[in-house]
Design a protein around this motif. Sequence first.
Motif, PDB file in Angstrom:
ATOM      1  N   TRP A  34      46.189  35.461  32.112  1.00 36.32           N
ATOM      2  CA  TRP A  34      46.722  34.791  33.297  1.00 36.32           C
ATOM      3  C   TRP A  34      47.440  33.519  32.848  1.00 36.32           C
ATOM      4  CZ3 TRP A  34      46.766  37.405  37.738  1.00 36.32           C
ATOM      5  CH2 TRP A  34      45.820  38.412  37.937  1.00 36.32           C
ATOM      6  N   PRO A  35      48.279  32.927  33.714  1.00 35.54           N
ATOM      7  CA  PRO A  35      49.052  31.748  33.308  1.00 35.54           C
ATOM      8  C   PRO A  35      48.166  30.613  32.796  1.00 35.54           C
ATOM      9  CG  PRO A  35      49.817  32.563  35.429  1.00 35.54           C
ATOM     10  CD  PRO A  35      48.592  33.347  35.085  1.00 35.54           C
ATOM     11  N   GLU A 288      52.870  34.729  44.319  1.00 35.74           N
ATOM     12  CA  GLU A 288      52.907  34.270  42.919  1.00 35.74           C
ATOM     13  C   GLU A 288      52.164  35.243  42.009  1.00 35.74           C
ATOM     14  OE1 GLU A 288      52.556  29.646  42.294  1.00 35.74           O
ATOM     15  OE2 GLU A 288      51.290  30.251  43.965  1.00 35.74           O
ATOM     16  N   ARG A 291      54.140  38.513  41.681  1.00 36.62           N
ATOM     17  CA  ARG A 291      55.305  38.293  40.809  1.00 36.62           C
ATOM     18  C   ARG A 291      54.867  38.251  39.352  1.00 36.62           C
ATOM     19  NH1 ARG A 291      57.355  34.186  44.236  1.00 36.62           N
ATOM     20  NH2 ARG A 291      58.514  35.529  45.671  1.00 36.62           N
ATOM     21  N   TYR A 292      53.768  37.565  39.098  1.00 38.58           N
ATOM     22  CA  TYR A 292      53.302  37.410  37.719  1.00 38.58           C
ATOM     23  C   TYR A 292      52.854  38.748  37.122  1.00 38.58           C
ATOM     24  CZ  TYR A 292      50.727  35.834  33.647  1.00 38.58           C
ATOM     25  OH  TYR A 292      50.289  35.688  32.370  1.00 38.58           O
ATOM     26  N   GLN A 296      54.534  40.700  33.972  1.00 36.05           N
ATOM     27  CA  GLN A 296      53.739  40.949  32.762  1.00 36.05           C
ATOM     28  C   GLN A 296      53.707  42.416  32.389  1.00 36.05           C
ATOM     29  OE1 GLN A 296      53.537  37.602  31.694  1.00 36.05           O
ATOM     30  NE2 GLN A 296      51.799  38.508  30.654  1.00 36.05           N
TER      31      GLN A 296
END
Length: 299
Positions: A34-35, A288, A291-292, A296
């Motif tokens: 994850w970010p 968000e 989108r992530y 990925q």
Amino acid sequence: MTDLPLEPWQWPEETWRAKVDRVRAGRNLKPKAWPNGARCAVALSFDVDHETNELRDGGKSVGRLSWGQYGNRVGMPRILSLLAKEDIQASFFVPAVTALLYPDEQRRVVAEGHEIGLHGWIHEVNTAVPPANERDLHLRSADTLEKVTGVRPVGMRTPSWDFSEVTLAIERELGLLYDSSLFADDDPYELIDKGEATGMVELPVEWIRDDAVYFNMNRFQALRPYTAPETVFDIFRREFDGAYEDGGLFLLTMHPHIITYRSRIWILEELIRHAKAKGNVWFASHAEIARYVKAQSGL
Ligand SMILES: [Zn+2]
């Protein structure tokens, strides 16, 4: 002699197989990371039903309508100030009728950095609406939310998580990034439409992670809050802890006229505190996260 419809136990294989294959879960989209090295993602969502819970059934109970107004007068301000205090972005799924009743409320949600998503026209049950009408309602709802808030929604949570045989086709026509109404996993996955990969993300829900299941009340039915707030907190916390262990997604659905009472709002506060204390948690809107995970996985 007229042909009677077959009973389910008479169906040939192609009939039950076609029903099951209409919408399926495809690739698991849980990312490897994850970010910013976060251990898991937390998606808080609020379904802003307000008076539509009464209107959708053709109801005219002033008492039940006033319960919806509580969501606007007390619920939403309480939620928005908590999110601001904790510096967390969340997602709000809004029937078009709610946005028309309370345009300033929805403009405030957007102004404070939160996401607005689709939640039907008047909280109608999709499987009870003819397909052509369902399409018209979703299209009009998207236009209405955009007109009220200035932002075009990119995601849908179907009212009551009721999903008809044409819902996915309408979502694809709308070009949505994600849906958040289905149940086939704990973690994000790709939606498959009659065997075809769609590139659309599902952020799955569960009744277990929904405040309404535990706290709803109907004076004239046997529906009562049977679960203590402490127990609800315990269930939500265990769902979060599991997501943290798995490096997955914790997605929670709440309602402004249910979770915000003085005896309940602590559940959400305590949960946020617990997640923050664990550390390395990514609080993000549904858009968000969708989108992530899409980026990925190279969808
Ligand atoms: Zn709802």
